[in-house]
Design a protein around this motif. Sequence first.
Motif, PDB file in Angstrom:
ATOM      1  N   ALA A  58      -8.443   7.115 -22.710  1.00  0.00           N
ATOM      2  CA  ALA A  58      -7.212   7.881 -22.937  1.00  0.00           C
ATOM      3  C   ALA A  58      -6.159   7.527 -21.895  1.00  0.00           C
ATOM      4  O   ALA A  58      -4.957   7.469 -22.208  1.00  0.00           O
ATOM      5  N   ILE A  59      -6.602   7.273 -20.668  1.00  0.00           N
ATOM      6  CA  ILE A  59      -5.656   6.855 -19.624  1.00  0.00           C
ATOM      7  C   ILE A  59      -5.102   5.477 -19.942  1.00  0.00           C
ATOM      8  O   ILE A  59      -3.892   5.236 -19.846  1.00  0.00           O
ATOM      9  N   VAL A  60      -5.972   4.549 -20.336  1.00  0.00           N
ATOM     10  CA  VAL A  60      -5.523   3.198 -20.682  1.00  0.00           C
ATOM     11  C   VAL A  60      -4.524   3.254 -21.844  1.00  0.00           C
ATOM     12  O   VAL A  60      -3.492   2.570 -21.820  1.00  0.00           O
ATOM     13  N   VAL A  63      -1.255   4.379 -20.491  1.00  0.00           N
ATOM     14  CA  VAL A  63      -0.572   3.294 -19.772  1.00  0.00           C
ATOM     15  C   VAL A  63       0.155   2.404 -20.768  1.00  0.00           C
ATOM     16  O   VAL A  63       1.331   2.064 -20.602  1.00  0.00           O
ATOM     17  N   ARG A  64      -0.547   2.020 -21.819  1.00  0.00           N
ATOM     18  CA  ARG A  64       0.035   1.120 -22.809  1.00  0.00           C
ATOM     19  C   ARG A  64       1.186   1.796 -23.554  1.00  0.00           C
ATOM     20  O   ARG A  64       2.232   1.178 -23.798  1.00  0.00           O
ATOM     21  N   THR A  65       1.009   3.044 -23.913  1.00  0.00           N
ATOM     22  CA  THR A  65       2.043   3.771 -24.653  1.00  0.00           C
ATOM     23  C   THR A  65       3.304   3.904 -23.816  1.00  0.00           C
ATOM     24  O   THR A  65       4.416   3.600 -24.274  1.00  0.00           O
ATOM     25  N   ARG A  66       3.137   4.356 -22.589  1.00  0.00           N
ATOM     26  CA  ARG A  66       4.286   4.530 -21.703  1.00  0.00           C
ATOM     27  C   ARG A  66       4.954   3.190 -21.409  1.00  0.00           C
ATOM     28  O   ARG A  66       6.182   3.081 -21.391  1.00  0.00           O
ATOM     29  N   GLY A  67       4.129   2.176 -21.170  1.00  0.00           N
ATOM     30  CA  GLY A  67       4.672   0.849 -20.878  1.00  0.00           C
ATOM     31  C   GLY A  67       5.455   0.288 -22.049  1.00  0.00           C
ATOM     32  O   GLY A  67       6.548  -0.272 -21.862  1.00  0.00           O
ATOM     33  N   LEU A  68       4.933   0.433 -23.242  1.00  0.00           N
ATOM     34  CA  LEU A  68       5.640  -0.064 -24.421  1.00  0.00           C
ATOM     35  C   LEU A  68       6.980   0.634 -24.600  1.00  0.00           C
ATOM     36  O   LEU A  68       7.994  -0.013 -24.903  1.00  0.00           O
ATOM     37  N   HIS A  69       7.011   1.942 -24.388  1.00  0.00           N
ATOM     38  CA  HIS A  69       8.281   2.661 -24.530  1.00  0.00           C
ATOM     39  C   HIS A  69       9.293   2.215 -23.474  1.00  0.00           C
ATOM     40  O   HIS A  69      10.479   2.029 -23.785  1.00  0.00           O
ATOM     41  N   ARG A  70       8.839   2.041 -22.233  1.00  0.00           N
ATOM     42  CA  ARG A  70       9.773   1.591 -21.186  1.00  0.00           C
ATOM     43  C   ARG A  70      10.277   0.180 -21.472  1.00  0.00           C
ATOM     44  O   ARG A  70      11.458  -0.123 -21.265  1.00  0.00           O
ATOM     45  N   ASP A 120      -4.399   6.460 -32.075  1.00  0.00           N
ATOM     46  CA  ASP A 120      -3.701   7.501 -31.332  1.00  0.00           C
ATOM     47  C   ASP A 120      -2.245   7.550 -31.805  1.00  0.00           C
ATOM     48  O   ASP A 120      -1.550   6.525 -31.780  1.00  0.00           O
ATOM     49  N   PRO A 121      -1.750   8.694 -32.266  1.00  0.00           N
ATOM     50  CA  PRO A 121      -0.400   8.754 -32.846  1.00  0.00           C
ATOM     51  C   PRO A 121       0.701   8.279 -31.897  1.00  0.00           C
ATOM     52  O   PRO A 121       1.622   7.561 -32.314  1.00  0.00           O
ATOM     53  N   ALA A 122       0.617   8.648 -30.626  1.00  0.00           N
ATOM     54  CA  ALA A 122       1.651   8.245 -29.674  1.00  0.00           C
ATOM     55  C   ALA A 122       1.635   6.746 -29.457  1.00  0.00           C
ATOM     56  O   ALA A 122       2.691   6.100 -29.390  1.00  0.00           O
ATOM     57  N   TYR A 123       0.441   6.186 -29.342  1.00  0.00           N
ATOM     58  CA  TYR A 123       0.338   4.731 -29.161  1.00  0.00           C
ATOM     59  C   TYR A 123       0.833   4.005 -30.405  1.00  0.00           C
ATOM     60  O   TYR A 123       1.550   3.004 -30.313  1.00  0.00           O
ATOM     61  N   ARG A 124       0.477   4.514 -31.581  1.00  0.00           N
ATOM     62  CA  ARG A 124       0.904   3.881 -32.826  1.00  0.00           C
ATOM     63  C   ARG A 124       2.432   3.878 -32.936  1.00  0.00           C
ATOM     64  O   ARG A 124       3.037   2.874 -33.331  1.00  0.00           O
ATOM     65  N   ASP A 125       3.072   4.971 -32.529  1.00  0.00           N
ATOM     66  CA  ASP A 125       4.539   5.037 -32.554  1.00  0.00           C
ATOM     67  C   ASP A 125       5.147   4.008 -31.597  1.00  0.00           C
ATOM     68  O   ASP A 125       6.134   3.341 -31.936  1.00  0.00           O
TER      69      ASP A 125
END
Length: 199
Positions: A58-60, A63-70, A120-125
């Motif tokens: 979930a942490i990984v 990281v990926r979700t936040r990084g992709l958005h930034r 994961d919905p957030a990661y998919r977005d």
Amino acid sequence: MPRALTEQETEAFRERLCEAAAHLYVEEGPGAVTMRRIATDIGVGTMTPYRYFENKEAIVTAVRTRGLHRLCEAMEHALASPGDGRTRSRAVRDAYIAFARDNTATYRLMFEYPETNRDDPAYRDAHQRMWRNIAAHVEVMIAEGTVAGDPAIIGHQIWAALHGAVMLEIAGMLPEGFDAAALHTRTVSAVFDMAKAKP
């Protein structure tokens, strides 16, 4: 009884956990990314991370979700800059490279670590937002009549070349006198020549 953390403090602590996971991955490899090690590295009790994330995966994913958005925010800002399509495409490239250089640990974890939470919905977005950005600067050039073709395919060709150049730069394996931008400029010129719109 300790006071409850504010939403801002909770988010800041989540970010600390994410940063620790990314640095552990780069410095010691994927085996070092455990909840216990993350807790140790930021100086908290071994059970504390579980209050914020279910497990290390979930942490990984975070990281990926936040990084992709930034990364997408930087690319979108670059695409909104003035100039023709090629100029704006170069701005997107430069924003991408700057993100990778400034956030190398996060960048590597984003693209090297096997993702197990694809649903994961957030990661998919975030992933879908990245795909839109990959095509967006190509769509500008297609609208101008500079190139022709499928913007998603051309965008992925450009991205593959850019990611490869960035990873070679990170590894210190580029030819002397080249950085990621210089190498990518040569490579992407061939892609644009193949996709050049016919008169």
